[in-house]
Write an enzyme that holds these catalytic residues in place. Structure first.
Site, PDB file in Angstrom:
ATOM      1  N   LYS A 169     -94.425 -60.767-101.315  1.00 35.93           N
ATOM      2  CA  LYS A 169     -93.267 -60.269-100.582  1.00 35.93           C
ATOM      3  C   LYS A 169     -92.819 -61.342 -99.603  1.00 35.93           C
ATOM      4  O   LYS A 169     -93.601 -61.820 -98.794  1.00 35.93           O
ATOM      5  CB  LYS A 169     -93.621 -58.981 -99.845  1.00 35.93           C
ATOM      6  N   LYS A 179     -91.020 -59.254-104.537  1.00 37.12           N
ATOM      7  CA  LYS A 179     -89.916 -58.719-103.741  1.00 37.12           C
ATOM      8  C   LYS A 179     -89.421 -59.792-102.792  1.00 37.12           C
ATOM      9  O   LYS A 179     -90.248 -60.444-102.149  1.00 37.12           O
ATOM     10  CB  LYS A 179     -90.438 -57.520-102.962  1.00 37.12           C
TER      11      LYS A 179
HETATM   12  C1  PBG Z   1     -91.204 -52.636 -94.898  1.00 34.22           C
HETATM   13  C2  PBG Z   1     -90.373 -52.581 -96.093  1.00 34.22           C
HETATM   14  C3  PBG Z   1     -89.176 -53.287 -96.231  1.00 34.22           C
HETATM   15  C4  PBG Z   1     -88.665 -52.960 -97.460  1.00 34.22           C
HETATM   16  C5  PBG Z   1     -89.538 -52.070 -98.076  1.00 34.22           C
HETATM   17  N1  PBG Z   1     -90.597 -51.842 -97.217  1.00 34.22           N
HETATM   18  C6  PBG Z   1     -88.437 -54.157 -95.290  1.00 34.22           C
HETATM   19  C7  PBG Z   1     -89.112 -55.190 -94.539  1.00 34.22           C
HETATM   20  O1  PBG Z   1     -90.148 -55.732 -94.944  1.00 34.22           O
HETATM   21  O2  PBG Z   1     -88.590 -55.493 -93.480  1.00 34.22           O
HETATM   22  C8  PBG Z   1     -87.361 -53.535 -97.947  1.00 34.22           C
HETATM   23  C9  PBG Z   1     -86.662 -52.845 -99.019  1.00 34.22           C
HETATM   24  C10 PBG Z   1     -85.244 -53.209 -99.161  1.00 34.22           C
HETATM   25  O3  PBG Z   1     -84.680 -54.105 -98.505  1.00 34.22           O
HETATM   26  O4  PBG Z   1     -84.615 -52.561-100.000  1.00 34.22           O
HETATM   27  N2  PBG Z   1     -92.461 -52.154 -94.953  1.00 34.22           N
END
Ligand code: PBG
Length: 337
Positions: free
Chosen positions: A206, A260
């Site tokens: 991520k 992601k």
């Molecule tokens: C945070 C989380 C995020 C997303 C899913 N879980 C955002 C982040 O890490 O700030 C992002 C999903 C998206 O942008 O659609 N635990």
């Protein structure tokens, strides 16, 4: 392609690539990858209340729904054949604290949503985000002390959070926080509490991405967040590091791994799939959805075609399943053919 000898590649004019593309029936026969409704996971945003819906400005067509309306909406998604949903909460600002206590409250919004979902639609897979950010006054995915996001203390909280979610009926715990060691810890915690069948989907690679902006509006963590997430999420410039992250999470017991964001990281999806042959999921995140919908809304793109093309790209890159806010739209389009 790369493992085939060059001699197997034809030469014009004996070989005419357009021959196979000439007719619809022939094009259907030579299709290499297929997107199906079975590949789709729909992320939903829940908010407190009843009969309540709130549009999310930066995500056209996406709404925060109270649990009752969310359950109805998931029923429609299930009727289209969507196998699973991922639940994200919009937590009241008054419930966000620096100790993130609400994250481990068995009566929190996520747990109530999961119980309602499993009661109404037992056959729909329910995935829960394991991370503290929606509950954190600091907006981070972990506990913060003196400006530092604590690792091991956060992991302990994540274990407790995964257990309350499992108790509520969640099928898949999906740690999205990027703390070190959390996959093994969450696996052990679930096993220790008797939840040996709860799957773990690791947000393994991520990235610290600008494309999460609209999501942070959707869950209300944007205004709380101080600083950025670069001390735990990955640098967009790195790819070998993604393989190490994934390898560790597999060793720690992940059942599926995720990359992601999606569209800017298709190379990572391909490398992960090739290297490990694991169930590999990809998240088409909020900012990617916003780009597609904004352009479509302005009449600059054919939104339906662009959505399906973007999802086909994930399949081509080797993804097994795709989290996308366009899941219901895509399912409708796929059903219509
Ligand atoms: C945070 C989380 C995020 C997303 C899913 N879980 C955002 C982040 O890490 O700030 C992002 C999903 C998206 O942008 O659609 N635990």
């Amino acid at each position: 392609m790369t493992d085939r000898p060059p001699a197997a590649i034809g030469q014009y004019p004996r070989t005419r690539m357009r021959r196979n593309r000439r007719t619809p029936w022939s094009r259907r026969l030579v299709v290499e990858t297929r997107l199906t409704i079975d590949d789709l996971i729909w992320p939903v945003f829940v908010v407190d209340g009843e009969g309540h819906r709130e549009p999310i400005e930066s995500m056209p067509g996406v709404e925060r729904l109270s649990i009752d309306l969310m359950v109805d909406a998931v029923g429609e998604a299930a009727a289209l054949g969507i196998p699973a949903v991922a639940v994200f909460p919009y937590v009241d600002a008054g419930l966000k604290t620096t100790d993130c206590a609400e994250a481990v409250n068995p009566e929190n919004l996520v747990c109530r949503a999961v119980r309602a979902l499993k009661a109404a639609h037992p056959d729909v897979g329910v995935i829960c985000d394991v991370a503290l950010d929606p509950f954190n006054a600091d907006g981070h995915d972990g506990l913060v002390q003196d400006g530092v996001v604590l690792n091991d203390e956060t992991v302990e909280m994540l274990c407790r959070q995964a257990i309350v979610q499992a108790e509520a009926g969640c099928d898949v715990a999906a740690p999205s926080d990027m703390m070190d060691g959390r996959i093994g810890a969450v696996r052990d915690a679930l096993d220790g509490a008797g939840f040996t069948d709860v799957q773990v989907l690791s947000y393994a690679a991520k990235y610290a991405s600008a494309f999460y902006g609209p999501f942070r509006d959707a869950v209300g963590s944007a205004s709380a967040l101080k600083g950025d997430k670069k001390t735990y999420q990955m640098d967009p410039a790195n790819t070998d590091e993604a393989l190490r992250e994934v390898a560790m999470d597999i060793a720690e017991g992940a059942d599926m791994v995720m990359v992601k964001p999606g569209m800017p990281y298709l190379d990572i999806v391909r490398r992960v799939k090739d290297a490990f042959g694991m169930p590999t999921f990809v998240y088409q995140v909020s900012g990617e959805y916003a780009i597609l919908m904004a352009a479509a809304g302005n009449g600059w793109l054919d939104g339906d075609r662009a959505v399906l093309e973007s999802l086909a790209g994930f399949k081509r890159a080797g993804a097994d399943a795709i989290l996308t806010y366009a899941a219901v739209l895509a399912a409708r389009l796929l059903k219509e053919g």
